[in-house]
Write an enzyme that holds these catalytic residues in place. Sequence first.
Site, PDB file in Angstrom:
ATOM      1  N   ASP A  26       0.849  -1.184   0.000  1.00 35.64           N
ATOM      2  CA  ASP A  26       0.000   0.000   0.000  1.00 35.64           C
ATOM      3  C   ASP A  26       0.889   1.239   0.000  1.00 35.64           C
ATOM      4  O   ASP A  26       2.098   1.154   0.163  1.00 35.64           O
ATOM      5  CB  ASP A  26      -0.991  -0.014   1.164  1.00 35.64           C
ATOM      6  CG  ASP A  26      -0.311  -0.007   2.520  1.00 35.64           C
ATOM      7  OD1 ASP A  26       0.879   0.321   2.596  1.00 35.64           O
ATOM      8  OD2 ASP A  26      -0.985  -0.326   3.513  1.00 35.64           O
TER       9      ASP A  26
ATOM     10  N   ASP B  93      -7.830  -7.437   1.103  1.00 35.68           N
ATOM     11  CA  ASP B  93      -6.830  -7.602   2.158  1.00 35.68           C
ATOM     12  C   ASP B  93      -7.455  -7.182   3.469  1.00 35.68           C
ATOM     13  O   ASP B  93      -8.355  -6.338   3.496  1.00 35.68           O
ATOM     14  CB  ASP B  93      -5.590  -6.739   1.895  1.00 35.68           C
ATOM     15  CG  ASP B  93      -5.802  -5.295   2.344  1.00 35.68           C
ATOM     16  OD1 ASP B  93      -5.365  -4.956   3.464  1.00 35.68           O
ATOM     17  OD2 ASP B  93      -6.421  -4.516   1.601  1.00 35.68           O
TER      18      ASP B  93
END
EC number: 2.4.2.29
Length: 361
Positions: A92, A266
């Site tokens: 990320d 996720d």
Amino acid sequence: MSKFSFNIHHQHKKARSGIIVTAHGEMRTPAFMPVGTRGTVKAMLPESVAETGADILLGNTYHLMLQPTAERIVLLGGLHKFMNWDKPILTDSGGFQVMSLSKLRKITEEGVSFSSHINGDKYMLTPERSTEIQYLLGSTITMAFDECTPYPATFEEAKTSMQLTTRWANRSRNAFVKREGYAQFGIIQGSVYEELREQSAKDLVELDFEGYAIGGLAVGEGQELMFKVLDYAPDFLPQNKPRYLMGVGKPADIIGAVSRGIDMFDCVIPTRAGRNGQAFTKYGTVNIRNSKYADDNKPLEHDCLCPACRNYSKAYLHHLVRIGEILGSMLMTWHNLTYFQNLMSRIREYIKLGKDFDFDS
């Protein structure tokens, strides 16, 4: 080296199943990515994570830039070698953690200045720096830098935040070093406003990312409102590119999102819950700390093939968790990750067979 590609093999209504091909191998979709925040999935060996059926892990730019630093990791051969994981890794951008963990932060057009939650050192994270860090880590899939719009937000607040994310996405795209088999995903924002989600998607599609994420959900709006957004938001994105719903991991949420066209997920839920003594099963969740399991000689699930279920009773797991033994966290986490990967496998099979999902866990 293989080119990055997304091949849809089966589709049932809006749900899709297929294969994403990357420089680090293939991943089956819909996919659940275990979270390896600091270069490890807590309480698990990398090979154990692979045995659960995971094709890809998630790493965190914010945490890795602070410790041990991207510059150190690249000198040690990159994140894959560093953590002994040869499959795909998605990182990320670090934006969400900056917003949620850093007490002293300032958002400007340039980026976000903040103080480390570890020692107070000052940093500046920009779209260019976030993209550079992910390049140094060797991320298979790099995420564009964004501002995760807080909830609730007024239309004007969400619009201002979304427009900043769009400008940052443009800078992230320009900073991305294109390599065969690697990808960068843009993140659409817009809170719960359809008009803003549509505009965000339109702007980011023009940047031609290899995939797209839907951000700013699972931040307090509740399942009903999240599904309402997902009823339309995926339709604004290209059919031939992966769609990733960030931070969503409750089984019922995953199933509902897949049925609305999402391909990737996720969440820390399975690992965090495992460390806290909560097991996911197809019959519901089990709080193994409960005293009723102290004499229960049966496994968590009879047909689960994880080590916790194959080799140990609920009574033993209860004992380990109650006394705080590390093995308890390991076994409970292994079971939960196996449960989530089995759930994804079941979802893929239903899509292949053209069946509606008749289960919610």
